[in-house]
Every structure is written in structure tokens, then in C-alpha cells.
Design a protein around this motif. Structure first.
Motif, PDB file in Angstrom:
ATOM      1  N   LEU A   1     -30.978  47.151 -38.916  1.00 55.89           N
ATOM      2  CA  LEU A   1     -31.109  48.516 -38.414  1.00 55.89           C
ATOM      3  C   LEU A   1     -32.497  48.997 -38.811  1.00 55.89           C
ATOM      4  CD1 LEU A   1     -27.618  50.031 -39.285  1.00 55.89           C
ATOM      5  CD2 LEU A   1     -28.573  49.765 -36.986  1.00 55.89           C
ATOM      6  N   LYS A   2     -33.309  49.336 -37.838  1.00 55.67           N
ATOM      7  CA  LYS A   2     -34.705  49.674 -38.093  1.00 55.67           C
ATOM      8  C   LYS A   2     -34.924  51.189 -38.000  1.00 55.67           C
ATOM      9  CE  LYS A   2     -36.480  45.250 -36.406  1.00 55.67           C
ATOM     10  NZ  LYS A   2     -35.143  44.626 -36.398  1.00 55.67           N
ATOM     11  N   PRO A   3     -36.027  51.672 -38.581  1.00 58.74           N
ATOM     12  CA  PRO A   3     -36.353  53.097 -38.437  1.00 58.74           C
ATOM     13  C   PRO A   3     -36.340  53.524 -36.974  1.00 58.74           C
ATOM     14  CG  PRO A   3     -37.793  52.095 -40.050  1.00 58.74           C
ATOM     15  CD  PRO A   3     -37.004  50.967 -39.431  1.00 58.74           C
ATOM     16  N   GLY A   4     -35.648  54.616 -36.695  1.00 59.09           N
ATOM     17  CA  GLY A   4     -35.525  55.100 -35.327  1.00 59.09           C
ATOM     18  C   GLY A   4     -34.278  54.638 -34.625  1.00 59.09           C
ATOM     19  N   ASP A   5     -33.634  53.585 -35.139  1.00 60.51           N
ATOM     20  CA  ASP A   5     -32.388  53.113 -34.540  1.00 60.51           C
ATOM     21  C   ASP A   5     -31.283  54.154 -34.741  1.00 60.51           C
ATOM     22  OD1 ASP A   5     -33.515  50.778 -33.702  1.00 60.51           O
ATOM     23  OD2 ASP A   5     -32.573  49.499 -35.217  1.00 60.51           O
ATOM     24  N   THR A   6     -30.410  54.229 -33.785  1.00 57.52           N
ATOM     25  CA  THR A   6     -29.263  55.130 -33.869  1.00 57.52           C
ATOM     26  C   THR A   6     -28.039  54.345 -34.325  1.00 57.52           C
ATOM     27  OG1 THR A   6     -30.128  56.498 -32.068  1.00 57.52           O
ATOM     28  CG2 THR A   6     -27.792  56.722 -32.592  1.00 57.52           C
ATOM     29  N   LEU A   7     -27.301  54.887 -35.278  1.00 56.52           N
ATOM     30  CA  LEU A   7     -26.079  54.231 -35.734  1.00 56.52           C
ATOM     31  C   LEU A   7     -25.028  54.272 -34.629  1.00 56.52           C
ATOM     32  CD1 LEU A   7     -25.532  55.544 -39.390  1.00 56.52           C
ATOM     33  CD2 LEU A   7     -26.816  53.554 -38.631  1.00 56.52           C
TER      34      LEU A   7
ATOM     35  N   SER B   1     -29.409  63.353 -38.775  1.00 59.98           N
ATOM     36  CA  SER B   1     -28.635  63.593 -37.557  1.00 59.98           C
ATOM     37  C   SER B   1     -29.426  64.501 -36.631  1.00 59.98           C
ATOM     38  CB  SER B   1     -27.288  64.237 -37.910  1.00 59.98           C
ATOM     39  OG  SER B   1     -26.506  63.347 -38.672  1.00 59.98           O
ATOM     40  N   ARG B   2     -29.544  64.070 -35.388  1.00 57.33           N
ATOM     41  CA  ARG B   2     -30.250  64.859 -34.388  1.00 57.33           C
ATOM     42  C   ARG B   2     -29.300  65.179 -33.235  1.00 57.33           C
ATOM     43  NH1 ARG B   2     -36.253  62.035 -33.781  1.00 57.33           N
ATOM     44  NH2 ARG B   2     -36.900  62.297 -35.971  1.00 57.33           N
ATOM     45  N   GLN B   3     -29.309  66.426 -32.838  1.00 56.52           N
ATOM     46  CA  GLN B   3     -28.411  66.864 -31.782  1.00 56.52           C
ATOM     47  C   GLN B   3     -28.635  66.054 -30.513  1.00 56.52           C
ATOM     48  OE1 GLN B   3     -28.622  71.040 -31.045  1.00 56.52           O
ATOM     49  NE2 GLN B   3     -26.767  71.090 -29.805  1.00 56.52           N
ATOM     50  N   GLY B   4     -27.553  65.504 -29.996  1.00 60.32           N
ATOM     51  CA  GLY B   4     -27.620  64.730 -28.774  1.00 60.32           C
ATOM     52  C   GLY B   4     -27.969  63.271 -28.977  1.00 60.32           C
TER      53      GLY B   4
END
Length: 238
Positions: free
Chosen positions: A30-36, A68-71
Motif C-alpha cells: 500500500l503506497k502513499p496516496g493509495d485508498t484502503l 480520510s477524505r470525503q468521497g
């Protein structure tokens, strides 16, 4: 996408799931910027409820690993933005990490005990008493007693009146549960809870008396005793 393994049921599931996700981040799966994956997907993969997954993600967020970012859901933060201090539970038993943690506790909590003796108020003392009461009731540590132990240290940090010191101690106290669990595996006597309560009472008595020197000594003795019971090399400040 990183692949996760199903977890067996345990009271430690949120910690274990958080550690599993963290391992994928550390290994680069899982890299920086990847979404879980979504909470629903992670819950199915690990074989747990969404509440357990939500708590695991909250711990990673608290540790400054994800945001956490909305959307967009939970995303892995770049290393340069991970400014939050954290204690990796998976790495605690490796090398001298336990010793380093106890040394850090000594540097922070001995002074905190002294400040608490000078600054505590009636509400602080009530919370410290309540934490010790919650530790009583049986011979050994269970999850309730582990939480009561952590609660005592959080209350002591709050009693310092220092927002930042309190926040650091609050964080570390949640990791102390792991050291107590590890101690239960190596400590050969059956008085671990009784000894721990006795040491906490000595700290509380000194804080209640407003005796800074005695509070510092009592905390130093507690951390030293905890390190010895876990068979950790002596790095605790005097």
C-alpha cells in the motif's frame, strides 16, 4: 491491491488489523496516496464486524498513517506528512524496543507524577481513585483491568495540567496494555495485579498529599518494577 488474511476472533482484533494494514504500508504493498478497501470489504476479508474495522482504521488515523477524505475514503499519507509519534505494537518485542519504551516512560511519567502532585485538583483525584477501584476484583489482568491501568496513567497525565504532556501520555498509555500482556507471559508469580495496584496506590497517595518528590520516586519505582517483571534491561531513569 494488497491482500489481507482473515483474523481469528480476539479482544485484540482492532490492534491486529491495524498492524496488518500497517505491515502492507511498510512493505510497499500500500503506497502513499493509495485508498484502503472499504470498511465493508475489509470486514469481509478479515472476517470481523465493520465496527472492528472502523476502530482499526481510527487507530491508524490517530497514528498519522492515514487520512480520510470525503468521497475518497481512507488514504495512505506520504511519509513526509506522518508527523504523529507512534509506537508500533508489532515491533515492540524486537531488539531493545521494550527497553526504549520504558526509558521513554521514565523520562515522561516520572516528571508527570511530580507535576500532578503540584497541580492536581479534586476531579483528577477522583479519576485516579476510580481507576484503581476498577482494577480490583480478581487475581489477574483481563481487558477491563488493562483498561483501568491505562486509565490511571491517562488521569495522571491530565492532572499535570500540560496539554501536550497529557496527550503524549494518553497515547503511550494505550500501548502499555501490550507490555502488561507480555509480562503476564513471562512473570512466574500470581500477584501481578496486586503488585501493580500497590504501586499505583503509592503514586496516588503521594499525588494526593501534594508531595512532588515522593510522587516522582513512586512512579520511578513503578516503572522500574514493571521493567523488571517483563525482564527488560534497565534503562529507566532514576
Amino acid at each position: 491491491m494488497a491482500e489481507f488474511r482473515q483474523m481469528r476472533r480476539s479482544s485484540l482484533l482492532p490492534d491486529r488489523i491495524a498492524s496488518e494494514i500497517m505491515a502492507k504500508i511498510t512493505d510497499g504493498e500500500l503506497k502513499p496516496g493509495d485508498t484502503l478497501p472499504t470498511e465493508h470489504s475489509l470486514a469481509e476479508t478479515f472476517g470481523v464486524s465493520r465496527n472492528v474495522v472502523r476502530e482499526a482504521i481510527a487507530r491508524l488515523r490517530s497514528d498519522g498513517i492515514i487520512e480520510s477524505r470525503q468521497g475518497r475514503g481512507a488514504m495512505v499519507k506520504p511519509m513526509s506528512e506522518r508527523q504523529t509519534f507512534r509506537v508500533d505494537l508489532q515491533a515492540l518485542g524486537k531488539s531493545d524496543n521494550y527497553a526504549d519504551l520504558f526509558e521513554l516512560r521514565g523520562l515522561l511519567e516520572i516528571e508527570a507524577a511530580g507535576l500532578a502532585a503540584e497541580r492536581r485538583n479534586a476531579t483528577d483525584l477522583e479519576e485516579l481513585h476510580a481507576a484503581i477501584v476498577a482494577m480490583n476484583g480478581q487475581k489477574g489482568f483481563d481487558e477491563k483491568r488493562l483498561e483501568a491501568d491505562a486509565r490511571f496513567h491517562r488521569a495522571l497525565g491530565k492532572a499535570t495540567g500540560n496539554t501536550y504532556l497529557s496527550a503524549v501520555i494518553d497515547y503511550i498509555s494505550s500501548r502499555l496494555k501490550e507490555t502488561t500482556r507480555a509480562t503476564s507471559d513471562v512473570y512466574e508469580r500470581d500477584d501481578l495485579l496486586d503488585v501493580t495496584i500497590s504501586e499505583h496506590r503509592r503514586i496516588l497517595n503521594a499525588v494526593e498529599d501534594g508531595n512532588k518528590s515522593a510522587a516522582r520516586d513512586a512512579m520511578a519505582a513503578h516503572i522500574q518494577g514493571a521493567a523488571e517483571r517483563l525482564q527488560v534491561p534497565d534503562k529507566v531513569p532514576g
